[in-house]
Enzyme design. Structure first.
Site, PDB file in Angstrom:
ATOM      1  CG  ASP A 116      -1.888   1.152   1.252  1.00  0.00           C
ATOM      2  OD1 ASP A 116      -1.813   2.018   0.355  1.00  0.00           O
ATOM      3  OD2 ASP A 116      -2.709   1.214   2.188  1.00  0.00           O
ATOM      4  CG  LEU A 117       3.125   2.861  -3.407  1.00  0.00           C
ATOM      5  CD1 LEU A 117       2.823   1.398  -3.667  1.00  0.00           C
ATOM      6  CD2 LEU A 117       3.469   3.572  -4.692  1.00  0.00           C
ATOM      7  CE1 TYR A 138      -3.894  11.479  -7.770  1.00  0.00           C
ATOM      8  CE2 TYR A 138      -4.267  10.103  -5.843  1.00  0.00           C
ATOM      9  CZ  TYR A 138      -4.719  11.045  -6.752  1.00  0.00           C
ATOM     10  OH  TYR A 138      -5.984  11.544  -6.639  1.00  0.00           O
ATOM     11  CB  THR A 139      -0.563   8.380 -13.032  1.00  0.00           C
ATOM     12  OG1 THR A 139      -1.521   7.309 -13.009  1.00  0.00           O
ATOM     13  CG2 THR A 139       0.824   7.825 -12.727  1.00  0.00           C
ATOM     14  CB  THR A 199       6.462  12.932 -14.601  1.00  0.00           C
ATOM     15  OG1 THR A 199       5.677  13.634 -15.570  1.00  0.00           O
ATOM     16  CG2 THR A 199       6.405  13.723 -13.298  1.00  0.00           C
ATOM     17  CG  ASP A 200       6.543  15.531 -19.073  1.00  0.00           C
ATOM     18  OD1 ASP A 200       6.167  14.357 -18.886  1.00  0.00           O
ATOM     19  OD2 ASP A 200       5.768  16.438 -19.452  1.00  0.00           O
ATOM     20  CE1 TYR A 210       2.055  12.134 -11.606  1.00  0.00           C
ATOM     21  CE2 TYR A 210       2.574  13.652 -13.390  1.00  0.00           C
ATOM     22  CZ  TYR A 210       2.669  12.395 -12.817  1.00  0.00           C
ATOM     23  OH  TYR A 210       3.386  11.416 -13.448  1.00  0.00           O
ATOM     24  CE  LYS A 234       6.363  10.725 -10.385  1.00  0.00           C
ATOM     25  NZ  LYS A 234       6.438   9.271 -10.047  1.00  0.00           N
TER      26      LYS A 234
END
Length: 288
Positions: free
Chosen positions: A35-36, A60-61, A100-101, A124, A128
Site C-alpha cells: 500500500d503506497l 499517483y498518476t 515525469t516531465d 502531480y 513527483k
C-alpha cells in the site's frame, strides 16, 4: 538479479513483469501487497523480500484528480518513494524510480536537461518533484528516470483512447501546442533494468536521468500517426490547450534532453513510431 517492483498492473509494471526470466527475476507487488499510502509498509516489503534491486513503477498518476487529493498524491508520489529509497540505501542496493516531465514549468521550446531547475505547475508535478528530492537526499545507489507520454497496449493511455475515439467518430480536435516524446512502456521497463544492473557495481552513476521517445511531436500529430498506422479514417483538427481546459495545467514543452542517459548507460532514445507499431500489433491493428 532479483528485482522487486512496486506496481503490478500499470503500464510499466506490466512490461517489467514480461521481462521475468533466467537473467532477471521480477517480483511485482500489487496494491494488496504494498500500500503506497503506507510508506513504512513499502520499506518493510523491501526488507522482507531482500531483493538485489528495487524499481518503483507505481505512482499517483490521476493528474487532474490530484488537484483535489493532494494529500494522497503526496503520500504515493513523495513519501512512499522516500521510504523505499531509505530502505534500499540501508541495504546498499540499487533503487530506480520513474518520474515525469511535469516537474518542469513547460515553458519555452528547449529540451529540458536533468540539471535544469524544477518548477512544477500542478499538484502531480510538485509531488513527483518532492519524491525526487527525497530520493536524492538518501545518498544511496539510485536513479530517478524522468519520462513522458507513456503508451502501451495496457491500461489507459493516449494510443488506446485514440483507437477507441477514431473508430467512433469521423473527426477529432486534438491539442497541438503541447510538444513531447511519446514513450513506450516496454522501452521504459527495459531501461529501468539496464540502469538497475549498472548501479549494482556502485553509486558513481547515481543521479537523475531523462528517457523519452523520439522524434518530439505534438499530441495532434501523434494522433494522426496513430490513425495512419491503424488504418483508421478519422480527421484531426489542431486546437490550442486553451480550448481544452483541465483542472491541472499541462506543460506545453515536454521535450527531454536524454544525452546523459545514453552517455551513462548506453540507452538511446527509442523511436516511438516503432513502439507504436508494436503496440498496434498487440492490439490487433489494423483490423482486417
Amino acid at each position: 538479479m532479483k528485482i522487486l517492483v512496486f506496481g503490478h498492473s500499470g503500464q510499466v509494471a506490466t512490461e517489467l513483469r514480461a521481462l521475468d526470466g533466467d537473467d532477471v527475476q521480477i517480483t511485482a507487488l500489487a496494491r494488496a501487497h504494498a500500500d503506497l499510502t503506507d510508506p513504512a509498509a513499502c520499506a518493510a516489503a523491501i526488507n522482507a523480500h531482500a531483493p538485489d534491486a528495487v524499481i518503483n513503477a507505481a505512482a499517483y498518476t490521476a493528474v487532474d484528480k490530484a488537484e483535489s487529493d493532494a494529500e494522497t498524491a503526496q503520500l504515493i508520489n513523495a513519501e512512499a518513494p522516500a521510504a523505499m529509497a531509505h530502505a534500499c540505501a540501508a541495504r546498499d542496493i540499487p533503487f530506480v524510480s520513474i518520474s515525469t516531465d511535469y516537474v518542469f514549468s513547460g515553458a519555452g521550446d528547449t529540451p529540458w536537461t536533468p540539471a535544469d531547475p524544477a518548477d512544477p505547475q500542478s499538484v502531480y508535478g510538485r509531488t513527483k518533484r518532492d519524491g525526487e528530492v527525497a530520493i536524492v537526499k538518501t545518498g544511496g545507489r539510485y536513479a530517478v528516470l524522468r519520462t513522458s507520454w507513456v503508451v502501451s497496449a495496457h491500461g489507459h493511455n493516449f494510443v488506446k483512447t485514440m483507437l477507441r475515439l477514431g473508430a467512433e467518430r469521423e473527426a477529432l480536435t486534438i491539442v497541438a501546442d503541447q510538444i513531447g516524446g511519446p514513450t513506450g512502456a516496454a522501452e521504459i521497463a527495459q531501461a529501468c533494468v539496464i540502469i538497475a544492473k549498472a548501479l549494482e557495481s556502485g553509486s558513481e552513476k547515481s543521479g537523475i536521468y531523462h528517457f523519452s521517445g523520439a522524434p518530439d511531436t505534438s499530441w495532434a500529430d501523434f494522433a494522426r500517426a496513430i490513425f495512419d498506422a491503424a488504418e483508421i479514417a478519422c480527421d484531426v483538427a489542431d486546437i490550442p490547450s486553451s480550448d481544452y481546459p483541465t483542472p491541472a495545467k499541462r506543460p506545453l514543452n515536454s521535450r527531454l534532453d536524454c544525452t546523459t542517459t545514453e552517455a551513462a548507460f548506453g540507452i538511446s532514445r527509442p523511436d516511438w513510431r516503432e513502439s507504436l507499431t508494436h503496440i498496434l500489433t498487440q492490439l490487433d491493428f489494423p483490423k482486417d
